[in-house]
Design an enzyme around this catalytic site. Structure first.
Site, short mmCIF file in Angstrom:
data_model
loop_
_atom_site.label_atom_id
_atom_site.label_comp_id
_atom_site.label_asym_id
_atom_site.label_seq_id
_atom_site.Cartn_x
_atom_site.Cartn_y
_atom_site.Cartn_z
N HIS A 227 0.82 -1.22 0.00
CA HIS A 227 0.00 0.00 0.00
C HIS A 227 0.85 1.27 0.00
CE1 HIS A 227 0.25 0.03 4.54
NE2 HIS A 227 0.20 1.33 4.33
N ASP A 272 -0.57 -7.47 1.41
CA ASP A 272 0.02 -6.13 1.50
C ASP A 272 1.54 -6.26 1.65
OD1 ASP A 272 0.39 -3.43 1.72
OD2 ASP A 272 -0.55 -3.23 3.69
N GLY A 366 2.60 6.14 8.96
CA GLY A 366 4.00 6.43 8.63
C GLY A 366 4.94 5.29 9.00
N SER A 368 4.06 2.21 8.23
CA SER A 368 3.74 1.20 7.22
C SER A 368 4.97 0.71 6.48
CB SER A 368 2.78 1.77 6.19
OG SER A 368 1.50 1.76 6.74
N GLY A 369 4.97 -0.58 6.18
CA GLY A 369 6.07 -1.17 5.42
C GLY A 369 7.23 -1.57 6.31
N1 ARG Z 1 -1.41 2.22 7.11
C1 ARG Z 1 -0.55 2.91 8.01
C2 ARG Z 1 0.57 3.60 7.26
O1 ARG Z 1 0.41 3.82 6.10
C3 ARG Z 1 -0.04 2.03 9.07
C4 ARG Z 1 -1.06 1.85 10.09
C5 ARG Z 1 -0.68 0.98 11.17
N2 ARG Z 1 -1.66 1.21 12.17
C6 ARG Z 1 -1.66 0.63 13.34
N3 ARG Z 1 -2.55 1.00 14.19
N4 ARG Z 1 -0.80 -0.29 13.60
O2 ARG Z 1 1.54 4.03 7.81
#
Ligand code: ARG
Length: 418
Positions: A227, A272, A366, A368-369
């Protein structure tokens, strides 16, 4: 005229105060000298590192030994380490021996070579040659105790620096800063990471802005989330930044190719996962090297401890941060995570949940990944999850959801050969 009568000093030389002072001074000087001598001769100990390699003849270097994640690898290393440890524990060096560790298994012809790093503590007054002469026979004796392992009878032994030891570790995956110096287990406290704590963590940036996290899994490969590339999957728009700070990274590398999982589904968030191939190889250092990948069959135990790291925001809707942060969480079973009060069935088999029952410890926007890592019994770090999604951040019953790396282990291998 009046003159005060000079009282003649009884004896200039036998003034009791002067005598007392001299005696005290001499005693103090003597005491300090003795204390310093004792300190330097017996308490001022120094760490010494030695390297040896054992050539093992009756074990074939199979695919099972190419990754430290396999049971075969762990068993073989564990056996070598325990035999050496036992030999030293029974010897007259038992108080000086700290640890023996198989830092690497490699192939030579059909033999397996085990690179062993050993740590000792000796007082500074010790001579290097004497040390070596005392260690060597004990090591040779260990070789005789291997039983079913056929090892070359007189393994070579070289004194190495702490930097040499670190270099052996950085060429392999998963070594944290404590392992590289064979030190006590690190206490990971607080939230701010220090240089070299998470040497595989990278920041994926567009226009010099941090967008996502990622993990270095090979000299040219970054593991991250699919994503992250919804805005752009053009490799030329991305840069990979290394080091603790996103604004002053220690290194930046361009991206050659981005591989997004073909079945990534934004609506269910299934699959993902993505890979980035770098323009050039990374030369590994103490502070930049790879994390290990688990084997596909690895069981990620509910209740076990894991760490998630990244530059994500500290509260839902907040800004990303510029210095790397870390947080400790616990793995949850998919069943618990799918409970009606929790994610109510949205957790698919390729996902993994981690958090704390009361909330408060989570990844956020932030992150993510980025990696969710666990340390194995040999203190190597494995990336078991990729930060994927969650309902807001850190809420009770809303743990972080990660891509389950074991599910995609074969896919990663097909794409990268790792
Ligand atoms: N989708 C989010 C990103 O783009 C990460 C979210 C993770 N959220 C969580 N509650 N662990 O950074």
């Amino acid at each position: 005229m009046y003159r005060p009568v000079r009282v003649p000093s009884t004896s200039r030389f036998l003034n009791p105060c002067v005598v007392c002072f001299i005696v005290v001074t001499v005693v103090v000087i003597l005491a300090v000298t003795v204390a310093l001598l004792v300190h330097f001769l017996s308490f001022d100990q120094k760490s010494y590192f030695y390297h040896s390699n054992f050539q093992i003849r009756n074990v074939n270097y199979s695919n099972q030994l190419t990754s430290p994640a396999t049971q075969e690898y762990k068993i073989l290393c564990g056996k070598i380490e325990s035999v050496i440890t036992e030999s030293f524990r029974k010897s007259n060096l038992r108080n000086q021996f700290i640890r023996a560790y198989v830092a690497r298994l490699r192939q030579e012809g059909s033999d397996v070579i085990a690179d062993i790093v050993m740590k000792f503590r000796f007082t500074r007054s010790y001579r290097g040659a004497t040390l070596k002469n005392r260690i060597e026979p004990i090591l040779r004796q260990a070789v005789n105790n291997f039983g079913n392992l056929e090892v070359n009878p007189s393994p070579d032994l070289t004194s190495i620096t702490v930097q040499d030891a670190a270099n052996i570790f950085t060429s392999e995956c998963g070594a944290g800063p404590d392992l590289m110096t064979l030190s006590e287990e690190r206490i990971i406290g607080g939230t701010k990471a220090e240089e070299g704590d998470w040497p595989w963590q990278v920041s994926l940036q567009r226009n010099n802005m941090h967008v996502c996290g990622g993990s270095l899994i090979g000299s040219t490969w970054i593991l991250t989330a699919a994503h992250c590339f919804r805005s752009s999957s053009n490799p030329r728009q991305w840069i990979v930044a290394f080091g603790l700070s996103t604004i002053s990274p220690t290194m930046r590398i361009r991206v050659r190719r981005i591989v997004v999982h073909g079945n990534y589904d934004p609506s269910t968030r299934e699959n993902d996962i993505a890979l980035m191939q770098l323009e050039r190889r990374v030369s590994f250092t103490r502070n930049i090297h790879t994390v290990c990948l688990p084997v596909a069959t690895q069981n990620i135990l509910p209740g076990s401890t894991a760490y998630v790291t990244g530059w994500g925001s500290q509260e839902y809707g907040g800004n990303t941060v510029t210095e790397l942060e870390q947080v400790r969480v616990r793995i949850l079973s998919n069943n618990v995570c799918n409970a009606p009060t929790s994610y109510n069935g949205a957790i698919l088999p390729g996902m993994l949940c981690a958090g704390l029952p009361s909330g408060g410890a989570d990844a956020c926007q932030g992150d993510s990944g980025g990696p969710l890592v666990q340390e194995d019994s040999r203190r190597l770090w494995f990336v078991v999850g990729i930060v994927s999604w969650g309902f807001q951040c850190g809420l009770p019953d809303r743990p972080g959801v990660y891509t389950r790396v074991t599910t995609y282990r074969d896919w990663i291998n097909q794409q990268t050969g790792i």
